[in-house]
Motif scaffolding. Structure first.
Motif, PDB file in Angstrom:
ATOM      1  N   THR A 171     -27.616   6.472  -4.533  1.00 29.13           N
ATOM      2  CA  THR A 171     -26.422   6.197  -3.733  1.00 29.13           C
ATOM      3  C   THR A 171     -25.819   4.851  -4.095  1.00 29.13           C
ATOM      4  O   THR A 171     -24.601   4.684  -4.131  1.00 29.13           O
ATOM      5  CB  THR A 171     -26.792   6.173  -2.236  1.00 29.13           C
ATOM      6  OG1 THR A 171     -27.401   7.399  -1.892  1.00 29.13           O
ATOM      7  CG2 THR A 171     -25.559   5.956  -1.369  1.00 29.13           C
ATOM      8  N   TYR A 214     -22.822  15.131  -4.650  1.00 29.25           N
ATOM      9  CA  TYR A 214     -23.317  14.377  -5.792  1.00 29.25           C
ATOM     10  C   TYR A 214     -22.726  14.889  -7.087  1.00 29.25           C
ATOM     11  O   TYR A 214     -22.191  15.996  -7.153  1.00 29.25           O
ATOM     12  CB  TYR A 214     -24.839  14.425  -5.854  1.00 29.25           C
ATOM     13  CG  TYR A 214     -25.422  15.789  -6.174  1.00 29.25           C
ATOM     14  CD1 TYR A 214     -25.611  16.741  -5.177  1.00 29.25           C
ATOM     15  CD2 TYR A 214     -25.764  16.128  -7.488  1.00 29.25           C
ATOM     16  CE1 TYR A 214     -26.134  17.988  -5.467  1.00 29.25           C
ATOM     17  CE2 TYR A 214     -26.299  17.374  -7.788  1.00 29.25           C
ATOM     18  CZ  TYR A 214     -26.473  18.298  -6.777  1.00 29.25           C
ATOM     19  OH  TYR A 214     -26.987  19.543  -7.067  1.00 29.25           O
ATOM     20  N   TYR A 263     -22.599  11.301   2.297  1.00 31.65           N
ATOM     21  CA  TYR A 263     -23.551  12.022   3.134  1.00 31.65           C
ATOM     22  C   TYR A 263     -22.799  12.775   4.208  1.00 31.65           C
ATOM     23  O   TYR A 263     -21.822  12.283   4.756  1.00 31.65           O
ATOM     24  CB  TYR A 263     -24.559  11.057   3.769  1.00 31.65           C
ATOM     25  CG  TYR A 263     -25.534  10.524   2.746  1.00 31.65           C
ATOM     26  CD1 TYR A 263     -26.498  11.359   2.200  1.00 31.65           C
ATOM     27  CD2 TYR A 263     -25.455   9.216   2.299  1.00 31.65           C
ATOM     28  CE1 TYR A 263     -27.363  10.895   1.226  1.00 31.65           C
ATOM     29  CE2 TYR A 263     -26.322   8.745   1.320  1.00 31.65           C
ATOM     30  CZ  TYR A 263     -27.283   9.598   0.791  1.00 31.65           C
ATOM     31  OH  TYR A 263     -28.131   9.145  -0.173  1.00 31.65           O
ATOM     32  N   TYR A 317     -25.418  16.278   1.192  1.00 28.16           N
ATOM     33  CA  TYR A 317     -24.840  15.178   0.414  1.00 28.16           C
ATOM     34  C   TYR A 317     -24.058  15.720  -0.767  1.00 28.16           C
ATOM     35  O   TYR A 317     -24.413  16.725  -1.357  1.00 28.16           O
ATOM     36  CB  TYR A 317     -25.934  14.218  -0.062  1.00 28.16           C
ATOM     37  CG  TYR A 317     -26.909  14.812  -1.056  1.00 28.16           C
ATOM     38  CD1 TYR A 317     -27.818  15.785  -0.677  1.00 28.16           C
ATOM     39  CD2 TYR A 317     -26.905  14.399  -2.395  1.00 28.16           C
ATOM     40  CE1 TYR A 317     -28.712  16.334  -1.583  1.00 28.16           C
ATOM     41  CE2 TYR A 317     -27.791  14.944  -3.314  1.00 28.16           C
ATOM     42  CZ  TYR A 317     -28.689  15.911  -2.891  1.00 28.16           C
ATOM     43  OH  TYR A 317     -29.557  16.467  -3.803  1.00 28.16           O
TER      44      TYR A 317
END
Lengths: 239, 239
Positions: free
Chosen positions: A174, A48, A61, A46
Motif C-alpha cells: 500500500t 490493486y 481499501y 481492496y
DNA sequence: CGCAAGTTTGACGCTGCTCAATCACTGTGG
DNA sequence: CCACAGTGATTGAGCAGCGTCAAACTTGCG
C-alpha cells in the motif's frame, strides 16, 4: 446524502442477496469486462494492480458500505483488479439493474457519484502520501484514514479498536515500502505508544500524536460535509 | 463519445469566452469553494497538493481539451489546488450553467463522467508508478503517457516533438524524486537515446524502448474504446 | 503435532537524498 | 550593448533511508 423512504427501499432491495466469498479470492481481474457493481456488506476488499515483475500496488481499501466501481461499466475492461482480504459478504448488482435504478432515482445517482468523487480524492491523498512522506509518516497517515472511515460506518469497538485484516505485506504494497521496512517502522510506532496492532486488529492509542506524524487532514474524505447534508433529512446512504 | 450537432453547439457556446492567464498563476486553491468548471483551451495546467513542510506533489496534468473538476462543485471545498505551468487560455464555466447543461443533455453528462473516470484511472496508474517503479521507469512511464495524450488531441508536431513546459523540479514533484536525481536520470535517458528534452519541448526518439522501460500499457487511458465508440458517429468530445 | 503463513532480526549495500557550488540561459535596465 | 539578476540545469561529495537476502521465530490451524 439525504434520501427519501422510497430510495432507501430500493437500495435495500438491491442488496438483498449478498453472497459469502472466501478470503483471498478476487472479485474481478484486470482486463475483464465489468458486469456487476459490487457492494461490500461485511469484510474488507481492496483494489490493486500488478506489474510484470510481480510487484503489487494496492490502490484502495473497500470497507463495509463501500461500493466497487459504480460506473466502471462505462469502460470495456477493468484497468485494475479487486480482491478480498477477509471472508466477506458481497452483493453483486448487475450493471443494467444499476443503470435503471440510477435513471429512475436521481438522488441515488447523485449519491453514487459523490462516492466516486471521494474515491478519487482519496487516491490523490494516497499519491501525496507515497510520493512525499517517509515510511513512518505514510503508515501514520494510512492508519488515521482507516480510523476515520471505520468510525464513519460505526465499526469501532467500544475499546477503540477496529478490525484491520492486513498483513505487513499488504501495508508494504500500500505504501510503496518493503515488508521488512514496514516491520521495523511498526516497531518504532509501537515503542512510541501510538498504536497497538496485531491479530487483525488495530488500536490507535494516541490519535492526536498519530495525526501529527502523518500530517493527516481528513478534508479529502469530505465526511463533515456529508454529515451536514444528511442531518437535514436523517437518512444517509453510506457509500 | 458520440454527440449530436446540438450537443456540439452547446459545448462550443460554453467555451466561447476563454480568458488568457499568465504562467504560474493558480486557477483555484485548496480550501476554497469551487464555483467554476475550468476548460483548458491552450497551455498546461496541473493539480497539486502542498505539505506543511513545503513539499509539493503534482497529481495530474491538464492539457488542452481537458476539463478541471467537472463535478467538484458537489464538494464544499477543494481538497487540492490547480495551477498553470504556462500561459494558458482557460474558459471558466459557472457551476450552475454546467449543471443545467448536464441536465438537459444526458449525452454530455455521460461524456463528462467518462472523463472523470479516466482521471481516476490515471491517478491509479500514477500511484502504481510512484509506489512500485524506480526513477528511470517512473520518468519513462510519464513521458509515454504524455505522448499518448498529446497525440490524442493532435498536438504532436510533424517532427514528433511536443510542447512540454515542465522544469526538472516539476518532474521531481510528479514522480516523488528530487530534482537532482531527476537530472541525473534524464541524462541517462538521453545517453540511452530514448528522448530529447529541453527548452520546453520533448521528443521521444525510441517509443518502443521507452514503453518497455516504463512498462507502459495505455489501457488505463481507455482511448481505444473511446475511439471505437465515436467512429460510429463521427463526432467526438475531447475530454 | 507439524505445516504454512506471517513476523522478526541481522548484515550489508544501493538508490536516491542533502548540501552546496558552478554553470547556462533569458530577460532587464542603464 | 553589456552588466546583472533570477531561474533552472548540472556537478560533486558524502550519507542515510530503505531494499535485499537469508535465517529464525511465532502463530494459527488441520
Amino acid at each position: 446524502m439525504p434520501l427519501g423512504d422510497e430510495e432507501v427501499q430500493v437500495l435495500e432491495s438491491l442488496s438483498r442477496n449478498p453472497k459469502t466469498y472466501a478470503a483471498n479470492r478476487d472479485l474481478i481481474r484486470e482486463g475483464r469486462k465489468p458486469e456487476h457493481v459490487f457492494l461490500v456488506m461485511s469484510g474488507w476488499a481492496y483494489r490493486y494492480k500488478l506489474l510484470p515483475n510481480g510487484n503489487r500496488q494496492i490502490l484502495a481499501y473497500l470497507i463495509p458500505g463501500d461500493l466497487c466501481d459504480v460506473h466502471i461499466f462505462l469502460f470495456d475492461e477493468m484497468d485494475h483488479s479487486i480482491g478480498l482480504l477477509s471472508e466477506a459478504q458481497v452483493a453483486a448488482i448487475p450493471s443494467d439493474e444499476m443503470l435503471e435504478v440510477m435513471e429512475r432515482f436521481p438522488k441515488i445517482e447523485r449519491a453514487l457519484w459523490w462516492s466516486t468523487l471521494v474515491d478519487e480524492a482519496t487516491l490523490r491523498e494516497w499519491l501525496l502520501n507515497v510520493g512525499q512522506r517517509d515510511a513512518y509518516e505514510r503508515l501514520a497517515h494510512l492508519f488515521c484514514e482507516m480510523e476515520v472511515r471505520m468510525e464513519a460506518v460505526g465499526l469501532i469497538k467500544p475499546d477503540g479498536s477496529f478490525d484491520f485484516p492486513l498483513t505487513q505485506i499488504e501495508l508494504a504494497d500500500t505504501t510503496g515500502l518493503t515488508s521488512v521496512h514496514v516491520n521495523r517502522t511498526l516497531q518504532r510506532m509501537r515503542r512510541d505508544k501510538l498504536i497497538e496492532f496485531g491479530q487483525q486488529r488495530m488500536r490507535i492509542l494516541d490519535f492526536p500524536g498519530l495525526r501529527g506524524v502523518g500530517q493527516f487532514n481528513p478534508n479529502y474524505l469530505h465526511v463533515e460535509e456529508k454529515r451536514a447534508r444528511s442531518r437535514s433529512s436523517g437518512v444517509e446512504l453510506r457509500v
